[in-house]
Design a protein around this motif. Structure first.
Motif, PDB file in Angstrom:
ATOM      1  N   TYR A  73       0.832  -1.210   0.000  1.00 27.32           N
ATOM      2  CA  TYR A  73       0.000   0.000   0.000  1.00 27.32           C
ATOM      3  C   TYR A  73       0.869   1.263   0.000  1.00 27.32           C
ATOM      4  O   TYR A  73       0.583   2.227  -0.720  1.00 27.32           O
ATOM      5  CB  TYR A  73      -0.926   0.003   1.211  1.00 27.32           C
ATOM      6  N   ARG A 174      -3.776  -6.311  -0.996  1.00 29.92           N
ATOM      7  CA  ARG A 174      -4.682  -7.214  -0.292  1.00 29.92           C
ATOM      8  C   ARG A 174      -6.109  -6.688  -0.414  1.00 29.92           C
ATOM      9  O   ARG A 174      -6.316  -5.483  -0.621  1.00 29.92           O
ATOM     10  CB  ARG A 174      -4.271  -7.330   1.176  1.00 29.92           C
ATOM     11  N   PRO A 175      -7.100  -7.545  -0.279  1.00 31.47           N
ATOM     12  CA  PRO A 175      -8.498  -7.103  -0.451  1.00 31.47           C
ATOM     13  C   PRO A 175      -8.867  -5.924   0.431  1.00 31.47           C
ATOM     14  O   PRO A 175      -9.558  -4.999  -0.013  1.00 31.47           O
ATOM     15  CB  PRO A 175      -9.308  -8.353  -0.094  1.00 31.47           C
ATOM     16  N   GLU A 176      -8.415  -5.925   1.687  1.00 35.96           N
ATOM     17  CA  GLU A 176      -8.769  -4.814   2.572  1.00 35.96           C
ATOM     18  C   GLU A 176      -8.066  -3.521   2.164  1.00 35.96           C
ATOM     19  O   GLU A 176      -8.558  -2.419   2.436  1.00 35.96           O
ATOM     20  CB  GLU A 176      -8.431  -5.160   4.026  1.00 35.96           C
ATOM     21  N   GLU A 177      -6.904  -3.638   1.499  1.00 35.38           N
ATOM     22  CA  GLU A 177      -6.189  -2.441   1.044  1.00 35.38           C
ATOM     23  C   GLU A 177      -6.827  -1.852  -0.208  1.00 35.38           C
ATOM     24  O   GLU A 177      -6.754  -0.641  -0.435  1.00 35.38           O
ATOM     25  CB  GLU A 177      -4.724  -2.779   0.774  1.00 35.38           C
ATOM     26  N   ARG A 178      -7.435  -2.695  -1.014  1.00 34.11           N
ATOM     27  CA  ARG A 178      -8.049  -2.197  -2.244  1.00 34.11           C
ATOM     28  C   ARG A 178      -9.240  -1.296  -1.960  1.00 34.11           C
ATOM     29  O   ARG A 178      -9.592  -0.445  -2.784  1.00 34.11           O
ATOM     30  CB  ARG A 178      -8.491  -3.376  -3.107  1.00 34.11           C
ATOM     31  N   ILE A 179      -9.850  -1.463  -0.809  1.00 33.28           N
ATOM     32  CA  ILE A 179     -11.004  -0.628  -0.463  1.00 33.28           C
ATOM     33  C   ILE A 179     -10.589   0.838  -0.316  1.00 33.28           C
ATOM     34  O   ILE A 179     -11.296   1.752  -0.760  1.00 33.28           O
ATOM     35  CB  ILE A 179     -11.658  -1.140   0.840  1.00 33.28           C
ATOM     36  N   SER A 180      -9.430   1.060   0.296  1.00 38.71           N
ATOM     37  CA  SER A 180      -8.964   2.434   0.522  1.00 38.71           C
ATOM     38  C   SER A 180      -8.050   2.941  -0.585  1.00 38.71           C
ATOM     39  O   SER A 180      -7.647   4.110  -0.563  1.00 38.71           O
ATOM     40  CB  SER A 180      -8.228   2.519   1.861  1.00 38.71           C
TER      41      SER A 180
END
Length: 417
Positions: A73, A174-180
């Motif tokens: 990120y 990572r999937p949670e990083e793609r959100i932000s």
């Protein structure tokens, strides 16, 4: 396969620092390590630590290190900075660096003046007829298109490489990083907004000034012109805006003197080819100092160039050289055209050493091959007059290296025809 995006993108960014980022019609083209990130670009580009190329490589190295340490990120943040730098170049050129954009467009326009001068007064060199772009840059979109037209291969490589690296890094999030991740788009978007908004406000007031002027609302038009100049640097350095204000002040029968009135009067004299009176009025405007004074000095230099050409055509070569030399004093950026004229004028009146000095300045500051070829040929003629045959042959050979197939001037001198 995805790793090729990173490899190719990194190679493109690294290669961009040595490639040309802008193409000038006359001056030397700056590479990535010569295009300053913060300060103004000088007449002759040179290496700068705070350049787009050096800073871009530093940011890329940081991104690669972060990728190696699996801080994906943060690596994307660094790549976003690269994209922001890439977008900043045309935006700053069009909206916040008016002197550089004006220099680019002026060189393109005045290179045709040099070509006409050489065809008229110098030995004929055969070759294709060149066409030069004419830029209409009265609105923001035209300024942006004009600025983009001067961007070089280095800028495109830097942008393509940054985008390829960005695609690679985004795919590794990572999937949670793609959100932000979309939040990072605020960085390049912010760069565009910061450079564009003042120019947009300036354009709004400029349009309002034109409407008010057409409706006869002189005071309102003057106020809007001044507001446009306050917000938009392009308008603050535009002699037409000052001339418009001066014309409105004259029509409103204002008793107060102003630099704008003198600039407007100078414009009238210039259109009537009364160059000496125009220069006098511009000198009075320059005495006021400030932005108007700087604009008046630049316009005076441009007028002296035109005056010198008119004098040269009439046979007043010595007076023409004097005007051209004074133009260089008032505005050193005029050197792209004037230095060549000074060299030829000094040759015509027998000042061969002075002509050689002017030629050296031209050769140090231009990448335009026809101009360099003609400059070397003038140098060769000067050396012949001075009796330095070896230096003359060397200059003619350099001229042929710059322009081989159509260089009748240098060929005829070397063959004795």
């Amino acid at each position: 396969m995805a790793h090729w995006l990173l490899i190719v993108g990194s190679l493109l960014v690294f290669a961009s620092v040595t490639l040309k980022w802008m193409y000038f019609a006359f001056s030397r083209h700056p590479s990535g390590i010569e295009l300053p990130l913060l300060r103004k670009m000088e007449l002759v580009p040179h290496f700068s630590v705070l350049s787009y190329g050096v800073v871009g490589i530093a940011v890329l190295v940081i991104a690669l290190v972060l990728l190696w340490r699996s801080a994906t990120y943060l690596a994307l943040c660094a790549v976003t900075v690269l994209v922001a730098m890439w977008l900043a170049v045309p935006c700053r050129l069009a909206f916040s660096q008016p002197s550089l954009l004006r220099r680019l467009t002026t060189e393109t326009r005045e290179l045709s003046v040099i070509r006409d001068f050489t065809k008229t007064y110098l030995p004929t060199d055969f070759g294709p007829t060149e066409k030069y772009n004419r830029f209409d840059i009265e609105n923001l979109w035209d300024r942006f298109l004009a600025g983009c037209s001067f961007l070089g291969l280095g800028w495109y490589c830097f942008g393509a490489g940054s985008l390829l690296i960005g695609i690679y890094v985004t795919a590794r999030l990572r999937p949670e990083e793609r959100i932000s991740a979309p939040v990072l788009a605020a960085i390049p978007t912010g760069v565009v907004i910061i450079t564009l908004v003042p120019a947009l406000i300036g354009q709004y007031y400029f349009n309002a000034a034109c409407v008010a002027q057409a409706e006869g609302a002189k005071k309102e038009a003057i106020t809007c012109y001044r507001r446009a100049m306050w917000f938009d640097r392009w308008r603050a350095e535009d002699v037409n805006a000052y001339a418009a204000i001066g014309e409105l002040e004259t029509l409103s029968v204002s008793s107060n003197d102003s630099p704008e009135k003198h600039i407007s009067k100078a414009r009238e004299f210039n259109e009537a080819s009364e160059y000496d009176l125009a220069i006098f009025e511009l000198a009075r405007a320059a005495e006021w100092g400030g932005p108007a004074g700087l604009v008046a000095r630049r316009e005076s230099a441009r007028t002296r160039v035109e005056y010198g050409i008119a004098l040269y055509r009439g046979g007043g070569i010595g007076a023409a050289v004097t005007q051209w030399q004074q133009a260089l004093v008032e505005d050193p950026l005029q050197h792209h055209a004037v230095g060549f004229f000074v060299a030829r004028g000094n040759y015509d009146i027998g000042r061969y050493e002075a002509a050689l000095g002017a030629i050296n300045d031209v050769l140090n500051r231009t990448d335009d091959r026809p101009t360099r070829a003609n400059a070397y040929s003038i140098a060769g003629d000067c050396y012949v007059k001075l009796g330095h045959d070896a230096e003359a042959r060397n200059s003619y050979n350099h001229s042929l290296k710059e322009q081989m197939l159509v260089n009748f001037w240098a060929m005829s001198r070397l063959t004795g025809n």
